[in-house]
Each structure stands twice: as structure tokens, then as C-alpha cells.
Design an enzyme around this catalytic site. Structure first.
Site, PDB file in Angstrom:
ATOM      1  N   HIS A 208      22.838  19.322 -16.947  1.00  0.00           N
ATOM      2  CA  HIS A 208      23.790  20.225 -17.646  1.00  0.00           C
ATOM      3  C   HIS A 208      23.372  21.505 -18.291  1.00  0.00           C
ATOM      4  CE1 HIS A 208      22.457  19.180 -21.634  1.00  0.00           C
ATOM      5  NE2 HIS A 208      22.279  17.929 -21.372  1.00  0.00           N
TER       6      HIS A 208
ATOM      7  N   CYS B 153      17.801  14.639 -21.168  1.00  0.00           N
ATOM      8  CA  CYS B 153      18.532  15.300 -19.980  1.00  0.00           C
ATOM      9  C   CYS B 153      17.642  16.620 -19.607  1.00  0.00           C
ATOM     10  CB  CYS B 153      19.866  15.728 -20.693  1.00  0.00           C
ATOM     11  SG  CYS B 153      21.164  14.412 -20.901  1.00  0.00           S
TER      12      CYS B 153
END
Length: 695
Positions: A585, A613
Site C-alpha cells: 500500500h 506491510c
């Protein structure tokens, strides 16, 4: 008989006449003979201003008195009588033929510092003069007047130096007064009050700012003050001295601080004024003699060094030589422009450009010792092909700085006459041409074009070249369509680099590097765990083989809220799920806004900084969101930081703390990005068409 008698008479008469003559002669010389018997002596008591005299050889039976007479010679050698004093001899004042008397300076009809002649006229008419004189003169050879201190000093020491501790001025009723006046005799000002005449050296410490109001030549003057003197005073001595404004070098220099602040420093050294410096002003003139800038000077404490840091913006960023004029204002309000001027060299140094042809179909460009006032922001090498007198741009290369040298490697793209232009860019994004160099490229030296199988880290990959340059984004070359399932995503955790591969139908493997992305992975890079240990409190990116949405459900979000360990919520754009709580992301923002980015998080791209992430730029995250279909293979490897991948590790953008958006975000207006780039707040940006600027 008569004649004989007559002759006899004459003989007798002659002796008688002779005797009479002798008697007359004796009486005629008797006063002189008497004068020779008198003797006169004088003694001057200079300290008290009294002259004592003695007259000896007096016979009161013949001389009843005398008149004492005191005289001196004026400047025209005329005799001036200042005292006539009658004296009557008595048994009391004249004993043993000697009379003693005195007179003082105050007894004289004319009060003057002179050597006086003392004489006496006796009542019998005999004049008598003392052999010595009564010395009431000023002993000017016994003292000197000194003024100590350099001409630019405010405080001076003025000394009346009595070389022999002599009574330089007779009497006790006089004083001396020190005064300061201009050489032309005007504006005389007394220093303190009159004081007694010193018998030893005496000094006065004088603050000249109280008595002088301009520069030039002055006198320090001592005057004898006595009401009995003609005019009440007499010049004792005076000494010439000067008041001046002095200074040293006027010039300019650059420091790391001035370069950082985009300024240049002008200065003047050793500024000293006898009237005290109030302020200094620098006037800057261009080569045409036009005043372009006026700045006040500053200094530290009591320093005599004054300077001003002139913003380059003030001179409209125009390079060249500037004249430095300095004006000094003192406490008397006098403004003086210094005769000397200095030079500020605000000039570009074009450096030395060299082209070295290497054996592998490339040329190395080196630009050494180039300089732009305000620091070089970046250097680019523009490569041109020259054919039929026409110049065509074929390549732009960013120079890498090392040891005062900017370096770039150019892989030959076309043959023939070639020109490289080294250009520097200012902090305000103005292009400055440094140097130009030409060289020739043979046809046999021109680099690769099209598809090539080549090895990287021991494995064969399929690369695409254009004019000798390996392309690092094959989206358009491969004509990729969105939602492509034949993509493989490999994460090199150690290098914080992601490489996306396409399938090669010839080799039957995912060996075509399509794109490389620089990312941030989990902070914990030591863990070798897989997905099983993931939790909200973990901070590692799990090793292993996964896919986009490993849990089998559609997991793509244009904006995804994410919970933080502290309970807060952040928002991630263009999120593609991998496994557990791990996503690809864009760097999360604090609100649902394109302008809620933390610069500190963005500037960590390329390092391990996340909770697990895989953080990306908006442009890279959206590319992955668009082109990698659900089910696309994802492999997370421990990797090697020195071998990021076959396409290398992409350059990153740095942003200032004041920037709150991602410069690759297409939702941010290009005008905003361009403005911030020119201001130096972002090191690069991406246009709406995906073109990279500055990185």
C-alpha cells in the site's frame, strides 16, 4: 742778560701747568674709579617669583642712596623699564658697605616672563649693573608636550613632560590650562579647569569625542593663565595631532552557512574611528555601476570587523563581480564613504569536464570543481547527436557527486559526432551551462537495442534495451493490460526493493523484469518467520510464497482504514492484500485526504520502517493495484542488500517537513508539485503522464 732771564721764566712756568693738568685728570677719573669699587649680584627665586640682589662697596659718607632699575629687551630689542625703585641708605639697611634688596614679579609694572637686567644709579651719579640677569623666563627647553595614541583612537594621553623637574614657569600665582582646538585656530575647547603648574611630568587622559566633532588636524595647547599677563594668558606650548577614521581590507567570502542560506558575505576589517563608529553600511554596485543593494553591517561585541550577508535574491540571482562600497557613520553624525572599495565575486566556476571512452561501449563524464553561488542543487549531462550541423538531444544523465566531482556513465546510443553539455541547477532551479565537450562514437561502439538475455546474480533474465539503455519500466513495451495474472512479485526484504516479473513464453519462466519499486518493509528484519506469527503487535514482513489475497477473497482497496497498535486509525491508498495483516500500500496518511502525509515516514522509503506491510509510493502502489490481478504470485525473500534485483533499486524522492503529500500522487495538481520542486521543498515529482522529474 734779559733774554736769558726770559728764558729762565719759561722754564719755571712749564712744570706748574703740568701739575695743574694732572690734578684735573685725577678729579676727572675719580667717579669711574669709584664705580669699579661697587659690585652687584642677583639671585632669582623662580619658585616664588622673587629676585634678590646685593650691592657692595657702598660708602654712605659719599653716597646717600640709589635708584634700583629693572629692565628687559622686547622682541624688537627695545629696552623696557618695568621698575624704578629709590632706596635711601641707613645704618640699618647698609652695613659694612653692603645693601640687600628684592623685588617680585608682582612688583613689576609689566608682568612678563623674561630675563631681567638689574641696575643701580647711585646718588653720586655712578651707574652700576649686575653682571648676571634675573631669570624669570619660561624654560621652554626643559619640557616637551606629548600626545600619545594612534590617530583613530578615541582616548589620548596628553603629557607635559618636565625633563629635569625644573621650575619651568616662575612664581606661584599662575596656572596652566589644557585646551583642544582645530589647526585653523577655531573651536578651542578647554579640557577641565586650570591647574597649578607642575614641577614634574603631568598627564591628562582625554576623551576626544567631547572636544572634537570632525576628522582632521588638531592642536593640544597649554596656556599659562595669570590676570597680570597682557591679555591674561600666554601660550606655553602646543602639539599637533590627527583624528582619523582607519580601516583594513574590504572584501567578500562564502562559508558553508552563507551557501546554505543562498547569501554571500561582504566585510570590512579593522574599522576604528576617533569619533566612535555608530554603524556601517554596505552599498553593492553591479558592473554597470548601478546600486543594487544596501545592507547594514553587523559585528560581534566590540569587534572592529563588520559584515553583512547579502541574499542572492537581492541581486536577482545575477552572477558577476560586484563593487563593495562602505560608508561609516560615527557618533558625531559624520557619514564618511571609505576611499577604498572591495570586490564581491559572485561568479560561477564552470569547472573541468572530461570524457573518458571505456571499452564496454560507454563513456564516463566527469565534471570537477564546478561551483554555483548558493550551492549546486544538481548536475545533468545532456548528450546531443550532431548531424548536418543540427544538434539533437538523445539523452539526459544525472551526475552523481563524489569528491568535488560529478560523474555519469553514458552508454552509446547513436554513432557519429556527439556532444555532451554539463549543466548545473541552482537551488532556485535555474539552469547554468558549465562546459561542453565533443567526441566521436563509432558504429561498432553503439550500444544494444531490443531484447537481450543476460545474466544477473548467476541467473538469466530477459532485458529490453533502447539505444543502449536498459529500460526499467516495461509497462508500455509489453503493452500490459490491467488485471494481468501473469505477473510475479518478488520482495527483497534486505534491499527494501520489489521487482515485478512477466512471464517469458520462450524460457517458460518469470524472468522478464517489468518494474522495480523501492519500498519500506517491516522494522524487524532479523525474523525469519512466516505468516503464522503475524499479529497486530508484530513488526516484520513474513518470508514465504503468497499471492495477492492469499486467503482467497478479493482484497484490493483504493482506501483502506488500518488499525495501529496504539488504537489509532490510519488510511492506506491502493492497498493489495498479501497475507494476514500484510499489504502492499501507499504510505498511510492520518486522514482521508491526499494532504495528510507525514514527511518522516515518506523519507524512510528504501529502509525497514513499517509494522510489516510493504509501503510504496502512491504511483507504485496504484500500478500494483491496477496491473497485478488477484492471485498473482508474491514471494517474500530475505534477499541481499547488495543485490536488490536485475533492474536495481529505484531512486527515491525526499520531501521537506512542510510537505504533506506524495509527489508521485496523480491527485495532487502538477502546478503544486512544480512550485515546491522549484522552491527545493521536494527533490523530484511525477507528472500526470507518469514522467519522472528530478529523480
Amino acid at each position: 742778560m734779559l733774554k736769558q732771564g726770559k728764558h729762565k721764566k719759561k722754564f719755571i712756568a712749564l712744570p706748574a701747568v703740568f701739575m695743574i693738568a694732572i690734578v684735573v685728570a685725577v678729579f676727572a677719573i675719580s667717579p669711574n674709579a669709584k664705580a669699579a669699587q661697587y659690585s652687584a649680584d642677583v639671585n632669582a627665586d623662580r619658585e616664588n617669583g622673587v629676585c634678590n640682589y646685593t650691592l657692595a662697596g657702598i660708602d654712605t659718607a659719599q653716597t646717600s642712596g640709589m635708584t634700583t632699575k629693572v629692565t628687559y629687551k622686547d622682541e624688537s630689542e627695545n629696552t623696557v623699564t618695568v621698575l624704578e625703585q629709590p632706596v635711601t641708605f641707613t645704618a640699618e639697611n647698609c652695613q659694612n658697605g653692603q645693601y640687600s634688596g628684592s623685588f617680585s614679579l608682582s612688583d613689576l609694572s609689566t608682568y612678563a616672563y623674561r630675563e631681567y637686567t638689574v641696575s643701580f644709579l647711585m646718588s653720586d651719579g655712578t651707574p652700576v649693573e649686575a653682571a648676571a640677569k634675573c631669570d624669570f623666563s619660561i624654560h621652554r627647553d626643559k619640557f616637551t608636550l606629548d600626545v600619545a595614541g594612534y590617530k583613530s583612537k578615541t582616548n589620548r594621553t596628553i603629557s607635559l613632560v618636565n625633563k629635569e623637574n625644573d621650575i619651568i614657569i616662575p612664581g606661584k600665582d599662575s596656572q596652566i590650562q589644557l585646551s583642544i582646538l582645530k589647526k585653523n585656530g577655531k573651536d578651542e575647547k578647554k579640557v577641565g579647569t586650570a591647574t597649578v603648574i607642575p614641577t614634574a611630568t603631568k598627564s591628562w587622559d582625554v576623551d576626544l569625542t567631547k572636544y572634537c566633532n570632525t576628522y582632521g588636524t588638531y592642536y593640544a595647547r597649554f596656556t599659562v593663565i595669570n590676570s597680570k599677563l597682557s591679555g591674561g594668558s600666554e601660550l606655553l606650548a602646543q602639539k599637533e595631532f590627527n583624528l582619523a577614521l582607519t580601516y583594513g581590507k574590504i572584501g567578500s567570502k562564502s562559508t558553508s552557512k552563507t551557501e546554505k542560506n543562498q547569501t554571500f558575505r561582504v566585510f570590512v576589517e579593522k574599522v576604528n574611528s576617533a569619533l566612535v563608529v555608530k554603524n556601517v553600511t554596505f552599498n553593492i554596485y553591479n558592473s554597470a555601476g548601478k546600486l543594487v543593494c544596501t545592507e547594514k553591517g553587523v559585528h560581534n561585541g566590540t569587534s572592529t570587523y563588520y559584515y553583512s550577508d547579502i541574499p542572492l535574491k537581492t541581486i536577482n540571482y545575477r552572477f558577476g563581480n560586484y563593487k563593495i562600497e562602505v560608508s561609516v557613520t560615527d557618533n558625531a553624525g559624520i557619514v564618511r564613504i571609505l576611499k577604498k572599495t572591495g570586490t564581491a565575486s559572485v561568479r560561477v566556476k564552470t569547472g573541468i569536464l572530461t570524457v573518458t571512452k571505456l571499452a564496454n561501449g560507454t563513456a564516463k563524464f566527469r565534471l570537477k570543481n564546478a561551483y554555483i553561488p548558493g550551492n549546486i542543487k544538481s548536475v545533468r549531462f545532456k548528450v546531443y547527436s550532431i548531424k548536418n550541423g543540427k544538434r539533437t538531444l538523445i539523452k539526459k544523465l544525472i551526475g552523481v557527486y563524489s569528491n568535488k566531482t560529478y560523474i555519469a556513465n553514458y552508454q552509446y546510443m547513436v554513432s557519429g559526432r556527439t556532444q555532451v553539455v554539463a549543466c548545473g541547477y541552482t537551488q532556485w532551479n535555474k539552469e547554468i551551462k558549465f562546459k561542453t565537450k565533443e567526441f566521436s562514437v563509432k558504429s561498432s561502439e553503439v550500444g544494444k537495442n531490443g531484447w537481450r538475455y543476460e545474466k544477473y546474480a548467476g541467473k538469466v533474465y530477459k532485458f529490453y534495451y533502447k539505444n543502449g539503455e536498459k529500460l526499467t519500466d516495461l509497462t508500455n513495451v509489453l503493452k500490459l493490460k490491467k488485471g494481468n495474472k501473469k505477473l510475479k512479485i518478488v520482495v527483497n526484504r534486505a534491499a527494501c526493493c520489489v521487482t515485478i516479473y512477466a512471464y517469458d513464453s520462450q524460457k517458460k519462466d518469470y524472468i522478464i523484469p517489468v518494474k522495480t519499486c523501492t519500498v519500506s518493509v517491516g522494522r524487524d528484519t532479523a525474523t525469519t518467520s512466516g505468516a503464522a506469527g503475524l499479529s497486530i503487535s508484530s513488526s516484520y514482513t513474513p518470508l514465504g510464497s503468497y499471492s495477492i489475497s492469499s486467503n482467497g477473497t478479493a482484497a484490493k482497496y483504493s482506501l483502506k482504514p488500518m488499525g495501529e497498535p496504539d488504537g489509532s486509525t490510519v488510511y492506506a491508498r491502493w492497498a493489495s492484500h498479501v497475507v494476514g495483516n500484510v499489504y502492499f500500500h501507499a504510505i498511510a496518511v492520518g486522514s482521508q485526504s491526499h494532504y495528510a502525509l507525514r514527511a518522516s515516514n515518506y523519507n524512510k522509503l528504501g529502509s525497514a520502517a513499517s509494522a510489516g506491510c510493504i509501503r510504496m509510493t502512491v504511483a507504485d502502489a496504484k500500478w500494483l493495484y491496477d496491473y497485478a490481478a488477484v492471485g498473482s504470485s508474491v514471494k517474500i525473500e530475505k534477499g541481499n542488500s547488495k543485490k536488490p534485483g536485475p533492474l536495481g533499486k529505484a531512486a527515491t524522492i525526499k520531501i521537506a517537513e512542510s510537505i504533506n503529500y506524495d509527489p508521485t500522487d496523480p491527485s495532487v495538481p502538477a502546478a503544486t508539485k512544480k512550485k515546491d520542486y522549484k522552491a527545493g521543498r521536494i527533490s523530484g515529482y511525477m507528472t500526470s503522464k507518469g514522467k519522472k522529474v528530478g529523480y
